[in-house]
Design an enzyme around this catalytic site. Structure first.
Site, PDB file in Angstrom:
ATOM      1  N   HIS A   1      23.476 -15.764  57.697  1.00 49.91           N
ATOM      2  CA  HIS A   1      23.918 -15.769  56.386  1.00 49.91           C
ATOM      3  C   HIS A   1      23.830 -17.169  55.815  1.00 49.91           C
ATOM      4  O   HIS A   1      23.486 -17.248  54.765  1.00 49.91           O
ATOM      5  CB  HIS A   1      25.659 -15.288  56.531  1.00 49.91           C
ATOM      6  CG  HIS A   1      26.182 -15.354  55.463  1.00 49.91           C
ATOM      7  ND1 HIS A   1      26.717 -14.094  55.014  1.00 49.91           N
ATOM      8  CD2 HIS A   1      26.752 -16.225  54.614  1.00 49.91           C
ATOM      9  CE1 HIS A   1      27.163 -14.319  53.787  1.00 49.91           C
ATOM     10  NE2 HIS A   1      27.462 -15.773  53.676  1.00 49.91           N
ATOM     11  N   GLU A   2      24.498 -18.249  56.257  1.00 53.40           N
ATOM     12  CA  GLU A   2      24.696 -19.595  55.989  1.00 53.40           C
ATOM     13  C   GLU A   2      23.270 -20.017  55.704  1.00 53.40           C
ATOM     14  O   GLU A   2      22.390 -20.654  54.616  1.00 53.40           O
ATOM     15  CB  GLU A   2      25.325 -20.439  57.039  1.00 53.40           C
ATOM     16  CG  GLU A   2      26.514 -20.167  57.266  1.00 53.40           C
ATOM     17  CD  GLU A   2      27.429 -19.910  55.933  1.00 53.40           C
ATOM     18  OE1 GLU A   2      26.867 -20.371  54.881  1.00 53.40           O
ATOM     19  OE2 GLU A   2      28.430 -19.319  56.020  1.00 53.40           O
TER      20      GLU A   2
ATOM     21  N   HIS B   1      21.829 -18.600  52.686  1.00 50.52           N
ATOM     22  CA  HIS B   1      22.012 -19.302  51.460  1.00 50.52           C
ATOM     23  C   HIS B   1      21.097 -20.030  50.714  1.00 50.52           C
ATOM     24  O   HIS B   1      20.927 -20.361  49.669  1.00 50.52           O
ATOM     25  CB  HIS B   1      23.500 -19.839  51.394  1.00 50.52           C
ATOM     26  CG  HIS B   1      24.546 -18.848  51.264  1.00 50.52           C
ATOM     27  ND1 HIS B   1      24.776 -18.158  50.318  1.00 50.52           N
ATOM     28  CD2 HIS B   1      25.649 -18.555  52.091  1.00 50.52           C
ATOM     29  CE1 HIS B   1      25.874 -17.196  50.140  1.00 50.52           C
ATOM     30  NE2 HIS B   1      26.226 -17.421  51.492  1.00 50.52           N
TER      31      HIS B   1
ATOM     32  N   TYR C   1      26.741 -19.019  41.616  1.00 45.15           N
ATOM     33  CA  TYR C   1      27.899 -18.299  42.696  1.00 45.15           C
ATOM     34  C   TYR C   1      29.070 -18.062  42.107  1.00 45.15           C
ATOM     35  O   TYR C   1      30.346 -18.729  42.225  1.00 45.15           O
ATOM     36  CB  TYR C   1      28.125 -19.650  43.655  1.00 45.15           C
ATOM     37  CG  TYR C   1      28.592 -19.322  45.093  1.00 45.15           C
ATOM     38  CD1 TYR C   1      27.794 -18.365  45.830  1.00 45.15           C
ATOM     39  CD2 TYR C   1      29.900 -19.521  45.502  1.00 45.15           C
ATOM     40  CE1 TYR C   1      28.172 -18.060  47.039  1.00 45.15           C
ATOM     41  CE2 TYR C   1      30.347 -19.098  46.634  1.00 45.15           C
ATOM     42  CZ  TYR C   1      29.548 -18.308  47.495  1.00 45.15           C
ATOM     43  OH  TYR C   1      30.032 -18.010  48.797  1.00 45.15           O
TER      44      TYR C   1
ATOM     45  N   GLU D   1      25.997 -13.761  47.768  1.00 47.63           N
ATOM     46  CA  GLU D   1      26.590 -13.381  49.042  1.00 47.63           C
ATOM     47  C   GLU D   1      26.003 -12.234  49.902  1.00 47.63           C
ATOM     48  O   GLU D   1      25.812 -12.068  50.877  1.00 47.63           O
ATOM     49  CB  GLU D   1      28.106 -13.159  48.920  1.00 47.63           C
ATOM     50  CG  GLU D   1      29.014 -14.159  48.760  1.00 47.63           C
ATOM     51  CD  GLU D   1      28.823 -14.904  50.269  1.00 47.63           C
ATOM     52  OE1 GLU D   1      29.060 -14.197  51.185  1.00 47.63           O
ATOM     53  OE2 GLU D   1      28.742 -16.254  50.225  1.00 47.63           O
TER      54      GLU D   1
ATOM     55  N   ASP E   1      38.143 -16.793  44.804  1.00 45.11           N
ATOM     56  CA  ASP E   1      36.749 -16.803  45.341  1.00 45.11           C
ATOM     57  C   ASP E   1      35.591 -16.543  44.407  1.00 45.11           C
ATOM     58  O   ASP E   1      34.925 -15.783  44.592  1.00 45.11           O
ATOM     59  CB  ASP E   1      37.127 -15.490  46.339  1.00 45.11           C
ATOM     60  CG  ASP E   1      35.957 -15.079  47.178  1.00 45.11           C
ATOM     61  OD1 ASP E   1      35.229 -16.205  47.475  1.00 45.11           O
ATOM     62  OD2 ASP E   1      35.525 -14.037  47.542  1.00 45.11           O
TER      63      ASP E   1
ATOM     64  N   HIS F   1      32.907 -12.851  47.885  1.00 45.97           N
ATOM     65  CA  HIS F   1      32.923 -12.123  49.297  1.00 45.97           C
ATOM     66  C   HIS F   1      33.660 -10.789  49.210  1.00 45.97           C
ATOM     67  O   HIS F   1      33.700 -10.253  50.235  1.00 45.97           O
ATOM     68  CB  HIS F   1      33.578 -13.128  50.059  1.00 45.97           C
ATOM     69  CG  HIS F   1      32.953 -14.415  50.430  1.00 45.97           C
ATOM     70  ND1 HIS F   1      33.473 -15.576  49.393  1.00 45.97           N
ATOM     71  CD2 HIS F   1      32.224 -14.991  51.268  1.00 45.97           C
ATOM     72  CE1 HIS F   1      32.660 -16.688  49.666  1.00 45.97           C
ATOM     73  NE2 HIS F   1      31.872 -16.197  50.732  1.00 45.97           N
TER      74      HIS F   1
END
Lengths: 342, 93
Positions: free
Chosen positions: A160-161, A164, A175, A184, A258, A263
């Protein structure tokens, strides 16, 4: 931003802050970028140029020593033996599994498509309940041990990271609000594919959970998110109650938290990907993955894209890469989550 | 500056888990005044930070019926607000 170019501000930061190898690689890439941009202005085709050896990652894992720093001692460089520290070794292996998916399935050489070294930082902060991409590297906390285990424990979190970084290079999805939730979701889709690919799981056989293993023993939940059934991953007061993800666009959450619930609302496009992958059969990376990847690379994908605009591009990509039946299956997946793909 | 009823509230949101957490602290008059000054000097709607999955901090100074809020980005917290943020963060668990 369709060209596989890592933003120059990232490279400049790397050229100034990284270790010597990173500095050199970033400087080389900056030089290549300049050449690429100059050549593009002249409308010439540039031969692909890479840093390092295509097909093999160049990983460096640092230990932040429980400080909130992305500096710290290098504990494992590419090709070195396991350290015996679970977080460092999981980060190394997880970045390897992620590189492997992007290379073997999408023929992409690292984050920038040109062999960018992969920088991971572990033991970030004290009892730090998070993992993040800081624009140049992937950073993992140890968790508090009561609610969260260490964030390297789930390979999909690592994927996931890294994803990005890919999204930033390819699409620059802002974002915030819908484009942020897409950003996301793309990371969850690729993170989940990394896990399924590493385990050899079919779309039908996979659990489609994000962060399985991350919740500490005794927490009432199976993961942080469910792509198959958003809103069902946990129900525990210590996590603020029930998993708040919507599974349908009718339940889109408007909030100032957020970055506009990036998310939370990611559950909607996450489920569309899951539905498409299962409908198309086989492995998620056989057809659904390439369709989403082509969408990320599509010139027509705007940085402030809505769900509907993204959906329309996936339907078009499906027709372009495959056929009308595949395209119809993708359209149907979006319809089931209430997004009109046009 | 009133000498009672001053407090600061924190909401942390975002991060990989996307959880919402809150904390608050009572402030004495000097602390409240110092914080008011620091908030005045802070951009209250910063652009999203570089990267992804970082925490968003919404900090609110409450003075009687007045509220003054700023949004802070992990990794881009002004030095003047770091001590109060760190105190609040300790409560988040």
């Amino acid at each position: 931003m369709p060209a596989p170019i890592i933003p120059s501000y990232i490279l400049e930061a790397l050229a100034q802050q990284g270790d010597d190898r990173v500095k050199q690689a970033a400087s080389r890439t900056l030089a290549l970028d300049e050449a690429f941009r100059a050549a593009r202005e002249r409308s010439l085709v540039v031969p692909s140029q890479t840093v390092g050896t295509p097909g093999s990652p160049d990983r460096t894992i640092r230990d932040a020593g429980n400080a909130e720093t992305t500096q710290g001692k290098v504990v494992r460089a590419e090709g070195e033996n396991p350290t015996g520290d679970a977080a460092a070794d999981e980060a190394y292996d997880g970045l390897g599994a992620t590189y492997d998916l992007f290379w073997s399935v999408f023929e992409r050489d690292s984050i920038d498509g040109r062999g960018l070294p992969l920088q991971g930082v572990v033991h970030y902060g004290q009892d730090y309940d998070n993992a993040f991409w800081d624009g140049t590297q992937m950073v993992f906390g140890d968790g508090d041990g009561v609610i969260f285990n260490r964030f390297t424990i789930a390979v999909d979190v690592i994927g996931h990271e890294l994803a990005h970084g890919v999204t930033e290079v390819e699409a620059g999805l802002v974002y915030r609000d819908q484009s942020g939730a897409l950003n996301e979701s793309v990371s969850d889709c690729f993170g989940s594919m990394v896990k399924q690919h590493a385990l050899g799981q079919s779309a039908e056989g996979a659990d489609w959970r994000i962060g399985a293993g991350l919740l500490a023993e005794g927490v009432n939940g199976v993961a942080l998110r469910s792509m198959r059934a958003p809103g069902t991953a946990y129900d525990d007061e210590r996590l603020g109650g029930k998993d708040p993800q919507p599974a349908h666009f009718d339940d889109y959450v408007t909030t100032s938290d957020d970055d506009g619930g990036v998310h939370i609302n990611s559950g909607i496009p996450n489920r569309a990907f899951y539905l498409a992958a299962v409908a198309l059969g086989g492995n998620s990376w056989d057809q659904a993955g390439p369709i989403w990847y082509a969408t990320l690379q599509d010139d027509k994908l705007r940085s402030d894209s809505t769900f509907a605009a993204f959906a329309a591009l996936t339907v078009a990509a499906a027709a372009r890469l495959y056929d009308d039946a595949v395209s119809a299956a993708v359209r149907n997946a979006w319809e089931q989550v209430g997004v009109d793909a046009g | 500056m009133p000498d009672e009823g001053a407090r600061v509230e924190l909401t942390r949101s975002g991060g990989f888990a996307g959880l919402r957490r809150t904390a608050q602290l009572d402030l004495d008059a000097d602390e409240a005044e110092a914080l008011a000054g620091a908030l005045e000097a802070t951009d209250d709607e910063p652009e999203p930070a570089a990267g992804a999955d970082r925490f968003q901090y919404d900090l609110t100074l409450v003075l009687g019926d007045q509220r003054r809020s700023v949004r802070l980005r992990e990794g881009a917290v002004p030095d003047a607000l770091r001590p109060v943020l760190d105190r609040l963060r300790q409560q988040l668990g």
